[in-house]
Enzyme design. Structure first.
Site, mmCIF file in Angstrom:
data_model
loop_
_atom_site.group_PDB
_atom_site.id
_atom_site.type_symbol
_atom_site.label_atom_id
_atom_site.label_comp_id
_atom_site.label_asym_id
_atom_site.label_seq_id
_atom_site.Cartn_x
_atom_site.Cartn_y
_atom_site.Cartn_z
ATOM 1 C CB SER A 149 -0.951 -0.025 1.212
ATOM 2 O OG SER A 149 -1.838 1.065 1.176
ATOM 3 C CB THR A 150 1.271 4.084 2.407
ATOM 4 O OG1 THR A 150 -0.133 4.215 2.589
ATOM 5 C CG2 THR A 150 1.900 5.461 2.386
ATOM 6 C CG HIS A 161 -4.217 -0.879 -0.602
ATOM 7 N ND1 HIS A 161 -3.885 -0.883 0.730
ATOM 8 C CD2 HIS A 161 -4.731 -2.102 -0.856
ATOM 9 C CE1 HIS A 161 -4.204 -2.041 1.267
ATOM 10 N NE2 HIS A 161 -4.721 -2.802 0.322
ATOM 11 C CG MET A 198 -2.599 2.826 5.519
ATOM 12 S SD MET A 198 -3.518 4.371 5.637
ATOM 13 C CE MET A 198 -4.575 4.001 7.031
ATOM 14 C CG ASP A 239 -5.424 -5.611 2.738
ATOM 15 O OD1 ASP A 239 -6.134 -6.609 2.966
ATOM 16 O OD2 ASP A 239 -5.154 -5.223 1.594
#
Length: 354
Positions: free
Chosen positions: A175-176, A202, A294, A297
Site C-alpha cells: 500500500s503506502t 492499494h 498502513m 490488510d
C-alpha cells in the site's frame, strides 16, 4: 503539533487545504509556497513535519521540488494530484523521487487529508531508493540483527531446497510507499523465475495502468495490469486494476471482482483475499509477501495461507515507509522470514531459482 507547509500555485487550493487542516487541533499550517522553488526555500527555513505539494506549478514543478527537498532537507511529502492520465504518471514519478503519499483533488476532504497528514508524519523516507537509517539505533545491535537475519535466510533456503520445494506463484500485498518499493524490487527479479507474481497495490484505477507500464519499462519481468480470466505466465507480474479485487481461484487463472462483491473488505484490492486464494490453490507452492502499507490488510489472508502451508515474507520495519501491514504479520508471528526491501528481490530469486 504537526507543522504543515502548503505548496500550490492556486490561491483557491491553498485556502481550501488550509481551511481543511485548521479543523484539526493537532495540525498547524506554518507556511504556504506558490511554486517549487519557494517550497524548497521555505522547507529549509520552516522545517515542516509534512508538506502538501501540487504538481504543475510555474518556475519549478512539484516533481522537481520533491527531488531537491529530498536532497537538501528530507521531509514527508503528500502530492495533491489530478486523476487524469498525465496526473497519474506525474504522481508516480514524484513517489519514485521520494514523496510518501498522494491525494486526488477530487477526493480532497477533511477526513482524507487529515488522515494522510497524520500517517505521513511518521513515515520513513526513501531517499535515492534507500531507506533513511535510524540514527539512534545502536550500530552493534544492528549488525547482530543483520547477521542473525542472514543466518536465518540461509537456513530457510537450505530447508526449502532439501525438501525440493518449488514456488509457482508469488502474491504481493502492498500500500503506502508501494510504487517506489515495487520499483526497487521488480527490476531485480530474474525473468527466468518459474513463478508468476500477482500484486494487490492499494491504488485508484487511473494509476494502476501507468504504474504497470512504468515498471515494465525498467524490469526484465513482463509487468502488466491484470485482466479478468487471464492466464498466468511464469516471469510475468500482474498488477490488480484499481477498484477491483484480484484472486486466483483456479490454477493459472486470474479472476477479478468488483468491490461490491466483498463489502466487508475495506481495502480494494484486498491483500487478504489474494493471499487466501493463492494458498487454497497452490498450498506450499505459494509465496506470500506483505510489504509497506498502513493498516493490517493481508493479515486475515496470511492466517489462512499459513494453515495451507504457504511461505510468508514480511518487509522489515527499517525499510518500510509505513510499517502497518508487515507489523500485523510479524506481531502475530506468521512470517517465515523478515526481509529488508533491498533484499526482497534476492530472496525471491534464491527461493525460486536455486
Amino acid at each position: 503539533m504537526i507543522k504543515v507547509l502548503i505548496v500550490d500555485d492556486s490561491s483557491f487550493m491553498r485556502v481550501r487545504i488550509r481551511t481543511l487542516l485548521e479543523t484539526c487541533s493537532e495540525i498547524k499550517v506554518v507556511g504556504i509556497a506558490r511554486n517549487g522553488m519557494d517550497a524548497v526555500r521555505k522547507t529549509v527555513v520552516l522545517r515542516p513535519d509534512v508538506i502538501t505539494m501540487d504538481i504543475n506549478m510555474p518556475d519549478m514543478s512539484g516533481i522537481e521540488a520533491v527531488e531537491l527537498i529530498m536532497k537538501q532537507c528530507p521531509t514527508p511529502i503528500i502530492m495533491v494530484s489530478s486523476l487524469s492520465s498525465d496526473g497519474a504518471n506525474e504522481t508516480l514519478e514524484a513517489l519514485e523521487k521520494g514523496a510518501v503519499d498522494y491525494i486526488h483533488k477530487d477526493n480532497l476532504n477533511e477526513k482524507n487529508l487529515i488522515e494522510k497528514i497524520l500517517i505521513a508524519k511518521n513515515a520513513k523516507l526513501n531517499i535515492n531508493g534507500h531507506s533513511a537509517p535510524k540514527i539512534s539505533k545502536n550500530i552493534i545491535q544492528e549488525t547482530r540483527e543483520k547477521i542473525l537475519a542472514e543466518t536465518l535466510r540461509l537456513q530457510k533456503t537450505t530447508e526449502i531446497l532439501s525438501g525440493r520445494r518449488t514456488f509457482s506463484i508469488i502474491g504481493i500485498g502492498i500500500s503506502t510507499g508501494g510504487p517506489s518499493a515495487l520499483a526497487k524490487v521488480l527490476p531485480q527479479i530474474s525473468a527466468e523465475i518459474p513463478a508468476s507474481i500477482v500484486i494487490a497495490q492499494h491504488m485508484p484505477s487511473a494509476f494502476t495502468g501507468p504504474l504497470a507500464e512504468r515498471l515494465n519499462r525498467i524490469s526484465a519481468l513482463h509487468v502488466k495490469e491484470a485482466e479478468n480470466g487471464e492466464q498466468l505466465i511464469p516471469g510475468y507480474a500482474y498488477i490488480c486494476p484499481g477498484g477491483k479485487h484480484i484472486m486466483v481461484e483456479k490454477k493459472g487463472i486470474i479472476t477479478l471482482y468488483d468491490r461490491e462483491k466483498f463489502p466487508n473488505y475495506h481495502y480494494c484490492p484486498s491483500a487478504s483475499l489474494l493471499m487466501a486464494s493463492i494458498s487454497r490453490v497452490y498450498a506450499n507452492n505459494a509465496m506470500c509477501i506483505i510489504m509497506t502499507g498502513m493498516g493490517s490488510d493481508g493479515l486475515e489472508g496470511v492466517l489462512e495461507a499459513k494453515k495451507n502451508g504457504s511461505y510468508v515474507i514480511a518487509q522489515s520495519e527499517n525499510s518500510s515507509v509505513i510499517f502497518g501491514m508487515p507489523k500485523a504479520i510479524i506481531s502475530n508471528n506468521l512470517q517465515d522470514e523478515i526481509v529488508h526491501l533491498d533484499h526482497i528481490a534476492d530472496r525471491i530469486n534464491e527461493l525460486c531459482l536455486e
